[in-house]
Design a protein around this motif. Structure first.
Motif, PDB file in Angstrom:
ATOM      1  N   GLN A 158       1.642   5.224 -27.386  1.00 53.75           N
ATOM      2  CA  GLN A 158       0.316   5.402 -26.819  1.00 53.75           C
ATOM      3  C   GLN A 158      -0.664   4.320 -27.287  1.00 53.75           C
ATOM      4  O   GLN A 158      -1.497   3.848 -26.513  1.00 53.75           O
ATOM      5  CB  GLN A 158      -0.220   6.788 -27.189  1.00 53.75           C
ATOM      6  N   GLY A 161      -0.208   1.249 -25.370  1.00 50.02           N
ATOM      7  CA  GLY A 161      -0.804   1.389 -24.048  1.00 50.02           C
ATOM      8  C   GLY A 161      -2.293   1.131 -24.068  1.00 50.02           C
ATOM      9  O   GLY A 161      -2.841   0.473 -23.172  1.00 50.02           O
ATOM     10  N   GLY A 162      -2.979   1.658 -25.095  1.00 49.82           N
ATOM     11  CA  GLY A 162      -4.412   1.398 -25.225  1.00 49.82           C
ATOM     12  C   GLY A 162      -4.704  -0.078 -25.429  1.00 49.82           C
ATOM     13  O   GLY A 162      -5.679  -0.617 -24.887  1.00 49.82           O
ATOM     14  N   HIS A 179     -14.661   2.744 -24.113  1.00 51.48           N
ATOM     15  CA  HIS A 179     -13.543   3.681 -24.003  1.00 51.48           C
ATOM     16  C   HIS A 179     -14.062   5.099 -23.792  1.00 51.48           C
ATOM     17  O   HIS A 179     -14.866   5.595 -24.587  1.00 51.48           O
ATOM     18  CB  HIS A 179     -12.675   3.639 -25.256  1.00 51.48           C
ATOM     19  N   ASP A 188      -2.218  11.888 -28.330  1.00 53.69           N
ATOM     20  CA  ASP A 188      -2.247  10.805 -27.350  1.00 53.69           C
ATOM     21  C   ASP A 188      -3.639  10.196 -27.260  1.00 53.69           C
ATOM     22  O   ASP A 188      -3.798   8.973 -27.178  1.00 53.69           O
ATOM     23  CB  ASP A 188      -1.821  11.322 -25.971  1.00 53.69           C
ATOM     24  N   ARG A 192      -4.494   6.283 -28.161  1.00 55.58           N
ATOM     25  CA  ARG A 192      -5.054   5.386 -27.140  1.00 55.58           C
ATOM     26  C   ARG A 192      -6.371   4.794 -27.631  1.00 55.58           C
ATOM     27  O   ARG A 192      -6.658   3.617 -27.406  1.00 55.58           O
ATOM     28  CB  ARG A 192      -5.229   6.143 -25.825  1.00 55.58           C
ATOM     29  N   TRP A 196      -7.160   0.788 -28.323  1.00 51.30           N
ATOM     30  CA  TRP A 196      -8.367   0.158 -27.762  1.00 51.30           C
ATOM     31  C   TRP A 196      -9.161  -0.538 -28.866  1.00 51.30           C
ATOM     32  O   TRP A 196      -9.565  -1.697 -28.730  1.00 51.30           O
ATOM     33  CB  TRP A 196      -9.210   1.233 -27.075  1.00 51.30           C
ATOM     34  N   ALA A 239      -9.124   7.372 -20.895  1.00 50.28           N
ATOM     35  CA  ALA A 239      -7.945   7.859 -21.619  1.00 50.28           C
ATOM     36  C   ALA A 239      -6.890   8.461 -20.714  1.00 50.28           C
ATOM     37  O   ALA A 239      -5.742   8.614 -21.139  1.00 50.28           O
ATOM     38  CB  ALA A 239      -8.355   8.874 -22.681  1.00 50.28           C
ATOM     39  N   ASN A 240      -7.228   8.822 -19.482  1.00 44.60           N
ATOM     40  CA  ASN A 240      -6.207   9.225 -18.510  1.00 44.60           C
ATOM     41  C   ASN A 240      -6.717   8.958 -17.104  1.00 44.60           C
ATOM     42  O   ASN A 240      -7.886   8.597 -16.891  1.00 44.60           O
ATOM     43  CB  ASN A 240      -5.758  10.681 -18.701  1.00 44.60           C
ATOM     44  N   PHE A 267      -4.900   5.750 -17.427  1.00 50.46           N
ATOM     45  CA  PHE A 267      -3.664   5.893 -18.214  1.00 50.46           C
ATOM     46  C   PHE A 267      -2.859   7.041 -17.623  1.00 50.46           C
ATOM     47  O   PHE A 267      -3.398   8.124 -17.403  1.00 50.46           O
ATOM     48  CB  PHE A 267      -4.003   6.221 -19.677  1.00 50.46           C
ATOM     49  N   GLN A 285       3.490   5.664 -18.098  1.00 53.52           N
ATOM     50  CA  GLN A 285       4.393   6.174 -19.134  1.00 53.52           C
ATOM     51  C   GLN A 285       5.783   6.389 -18.527  1.00 53.52           C
ATOM     52  O   GLN A 285       5.898   6.916 -17.424  1.00 53.52           O
ATOM     53  CB  GLN A 285       3.883   7.505 -19.676  1.00 53.52           C
TER      54      GLN A 285
END
Length: 323
Positions: A158, A161-162, A179, A188, A192, A196, A239-240, A267, A285
């Motif tokens: 995770q 990914g950030g 963010h 998660d 993330r 960031w 975040a999503n 995300f 993901q």
């Protein structure tokens, strides 16, 4: 199996090898055995096999009773991977993750004779409850929490990914990235946010205070309205995808142009993300790989492999909201 052997004109041992996918069987012999199995309607007697091997081929899965995209996609991937591996899944969806629910769920699985347990542990309370259980079978935890390093865990990276989302926004010429973070108690969301922060720090640009929210599009919409009123950032990493979709809706209603005025990255890569207005740039993901790795880790544990942690690299999917 004896009947299959007679019809196929092979030995009982050859039938066993075919059923266990042994590589030493010639293709024409394998085809003959499979034809005999189909003609006779043969099915394995799993109860008898369990008595011999002391394994039932079943896996218990404990997961939050949540309709959120991440936990749901993880459960679907686990079931598919287990079935592909010739195993069966028994699921316990819990309303809360206190010991009063987790312990009975584990006891329920043990009474069924499961070979092992997989726990989807996205929250701090989940991991705490799982840590209180001592099961006589292997346990694999799907969580990015660092506390499970000493055990068996599998997770999408995770934090990576950030980082990749933030670096992409900075590479497009944005001065910094705001963010919109998920709930604080979700691992998660924590990771993330950490990714960031690391990307901004490495780039030597200002790190604005994160905006904490829930996971829903409504939460993202409320944050978007606040940003319109208080001043737009150059770019937003949400975040999503649900938060990102809420932001896009708020910006569109206020006449804010995306990505001209503000770029947005989400995300998860939910199925509808490609059809947002504009199509959403997001971090994908690998849920199928996550399920496969978790099942493989459990099988390896049954064969005596030592504990370990596996991280799966996420993938940036570039679309119109942040080209």
């Amino acid at each position: 199996m004896s009947d299959v052997a007679v019809v196929a004109g092979v030995s009982h041992q050859t039938v066993s090898r075919v059923l266990n996918d042994h590589p030493s069987v010639r293709p024409e012999t394998r085809a003959r055995v499979l034809d005999a199995i189909a003609a006779l309607g043969y099915r394995r007697n799993l109860a008898a096999r369990a008595l011999v091997t002391r394994r039932t081929g079943s896996i218990g899965v404990i997961t939050p009773g949540s309709a959120l995209f991440g936990p749901t996609s993880t459960l679907v991937a686990l079931e598919r991977a287990a079935r592909d591996a010739g195993r069966y899944v028994s699921v316990a969806t819990l309303r809360s993750f206190g010991p009063d629910e987790v312990v009975p769920a584990v006891e329920h699985f043990l009474a069924q004779g499961v070979d092992g347990v997989v726990v989807v542990a996205p929250r701090t309370d989940t991991l705490a409850a799982v840590g209180s259980v001592r099961a006589p079978v292997p346990v694999v935890v799907i969580s990015s929490a660092p506390e499970v390093d000493a055990g068996r865990s599998v997770s999408v990276d995770q934090a990576a990914g950030g980082e990749v989302a933030t670096r992409h926004l900075l590479a497009s010429g944005r001065r910094t990235v705001l963010h919109v973070a998920g709930p604080r108690e979700w691992f998660d969301a924590q990771d993330r946010l950490r990714g960031w922060h690391a990307a901004l720090t490495a780039a030597g640009v200002p790190v604005p205070p994160p905006v904490h929210a829930g996971w829903s599009a409504a939460d993202g919409y409320e944050v978007g309205l606040r940003l319109v009123a208080e001043g737009l950032p150059d770019a937003v990493f949400a975040a999503n995808d649900q938060l990102a979709l809420g932001l896009l809706h708020a910006f569109r209603g206020a006449g804010v142009r995306v990505p001209d005025d503000v770029a947005v990255v989400g995300f998860d890569d939910e199925p509808g993300s490609a059809f947002a207005a504009p199509p959403l740039t997001t971090v994908r993901q690998g849920f199928d790989e996550l399920g496969e790795r978790a099942v493989a880790a459990l099988v390896a544990a049954l064969d005596g492999a030592p504990p370990g942690r596996e991280l799966i690299a996420p993938e940036l999917v570039v679309r119109g909201s942040a080209p």
